[in-house]
Design a protein around this motif. Structure first.
Motif, PDB file in Angstrom:
ATOM      1  N   ALA A  59       0.838  -1.204   0.000  1.00  0.00           N
ATOM      2  CA  ALA A  59       0.000   0.000   0.000  1.00  0.00           C
ATOM      3  C   ALA A  59       0.869   1.250   0.000  1.00  0.00           C
ATOM      4  O   ALA A  59       0.583   2.221  -0.710  1.00  0.00           O
ATOM      5  CB  ALA A  59      -0.947  -0.007   1.202  1.00  0.00           C
ATOM      6  N   ARG A 110      -8.496  -3.664  -3.134  1.00  0.00           N
ATOM      7  CA  ARG A 110      -7.637  -3.047  -2.122  1.00  0.00           C
ATOM      8  C   ARG A 110      -6.657  -2.070  -2.781  1.00  0.00           C
ATOM      9  O   ARG A 110      -6.485  -0.942  -2.319  1.00  0.00           O
ATOM     10  CB  ARG A 110      -6.890  -4.125  -1.346  1.00  0.00           C
ATOM     11  N   ASP A 111      -6.014  -2.496  -3.862  1.00  0.00           N
ATOM     12  CA  ASP A 111      -5.086  -1.616  -4.585  1.00  0.00           C
ATOM     13  C   ASP A 111      -5.820  -0.400  -5.135  1.00  0.00           C
ATOM     14  O   ASP A 111      -5.335   0.730  -5.032  1.00  0.00           O
ATOM     15  CB  ASP A 111      -4.412  -2.361  -5.738  1.00  0.00           C
ATOM     16  N   VAL A 114      -6.471   2.180  -2.421  1.00  0.00           N
ATOM     17  CA  VAL A 114      -5.268   2.927  -2.023  1.00  0.00           C
ATOM     18  C   VAL A 114      -4.862   3.912  -3.117  1.00  0.00           C
ATOM     19  O   VAL A 114      -4.548   5.078  -2.846  1.00  0.00           O
ATOM     20  CB  VAL A 114      -4.108   1.958  -1.691  1.00  0.00           C
ATOM     21  N   ALA A 135     -11.272   2.968   1.065  1.00  0.00           N
ATOM     22  CA  ALA A 135      -9.986   2.720   1.722  1.00  0.00           C
ATOM     23  C   ALA A 135     -10.206   2.181   3.127  1.00  0.00           C
ATOM     24  O   ALA A 135      -9.472   1.296   3.585  1.00  0.00           O
ATOM     25  CB  ALA A 135      -9.143   3.994   1.751  1.00  0.00           C
ATOM     26  N   LEU A 139      -8.273  -0.648   5.392  1.00  0.00           N
ATOM     27  CA  LEU A 139      -7.261  -0.066   6.272  1.00  0.00           C
ATOM     28  C   LEU A 139      -7.886   0.369   7.592  1.00  0.00           C
ATOM     29  O   LEU A 139      -9.000   0.910   7.613  1.00  0.00           O
ATOM     30  CB  LEU A 139      -6.601   1.141   5.598  1.00  0.00           C
ATOM     31  N   GLU A 143      -3.847   2.987   9.904  1.00  0.00           N
ATOM     32  CA  GLU A 143      -3.296   2.846   8.554  1.00  0.00           C
ATOM     33  C   GLU A 143      -3.766   3.964   7.631  1.00  0.00           C
ATOM     34  O   GLU A 143      -3.005   4.419   6.766  1.00  0.00           O
ATOM     35  CB  GLU A 143      -3.673   1.484   7.983  1.00  0.00           C
ATOM     36  N   LEU A 147      -1.288   6.337   5.772  1.00  0.00           N
ATOM     37  CA  LEU A 147      -1.377   6.553   4.320  1.00  0.00           C
ATOM     38  C   LEU A 147      -1.343   8.043   4.001  1.00  0.00           C
ATOM     39  O   LEU A 147      -0.659   8.471   3.063  1.00  0.00           O
ATOM     40  CB  LEU A 147      -2.645   5.897   3.763  1.00  0.00           C
TER      41      LEU A 147
END
Length: 183
Positions: A59, A110-111, A114, A135, A139, A143, A147
């Motif tokens: 991430a 998930r990608d 982020v 997100a 997370l 997190e 980020l």
């Protein structure tokens, strides 16, 4: 050619010079040394971003590549191709980021969450509720804040590079052509 000359060694406090001597020579560190009171905390934050986060490494690297691409910073992009590869980010994903295709369904959810989050941090003062919630599905609160720290740090790093025209060193220049990635 950088917009500022390297700082005069006599203007760098001894403790800062000792601190910087522990790192390989880097044109960015030279530029940071123009601000001797901030160079250690700035590099210290980078060290924390690599050693103390709960945010997954993948991430972090997705966010850095997204921020660097959004900020059009070849210096950071070039540094983070091999780092992102080591974190499992493939060429196809970096290419989607490069092309601004942040919502492509080929990206794992998930990608995508982020990448969209990082892209929105770069372009605006807020992240949309939809992107923030996406997100948040992956997370924790910690997190998410980490980020934001990664995005903010690398946005600043990118602007230091682009505004001051920090040039790639030979080492980074050799990395630039890896796997067809040119930033």
């Amino acid at each position: 050619m950088t917009r500022l000359p390297d700082p005069d060694a006599k203007d760098i406090p001894e403790d800062v010079a000792r601190f910087l001597a522990a790192f390989p020579p880097d044109p960015m560190f030279k530029m940071l040394a123009h601000s001797p009171t901030t160079v250690q905390p700035f590099i210290g934050l980078a060290q924390a971003l690599y050693t103390s986060l709960e945010l997954p490494v993948r991430a972090r690297e997705l966010a850095i590549v997204t921020v660097a691409e959004g900020a059009r910073c070849d210096f950071v992009l070039t540094q983070h191709v091999p780092l992102s590869q080591a974190a499992g980010v493939d060429d196809a994903t970096r290419e989607l980021i490069k092309n601004g295709d942040h919502t492509n369904p080929a990206l794992p959810k998930r990608d995508r969450a982020v990448i969209q989050f990082a892209a929105e941090v770069v372009v605006g003062p807020r992240v949309s509720d939809e992107v923030f919630a996406a997100a948040g599905e992956f997370l924790s609160a910690r997190e998410l804040v980490e980020l934001l720290h990664v995005c903010g740090y690398y946005w600043t790093f990118c602007r230091l590079c682009t505004v001051l025209d920090v040039q790639l060193t030979q080492m980074y220049a050799q990395l630039q052509g890896m796997d067809g990635w040119t930033g």
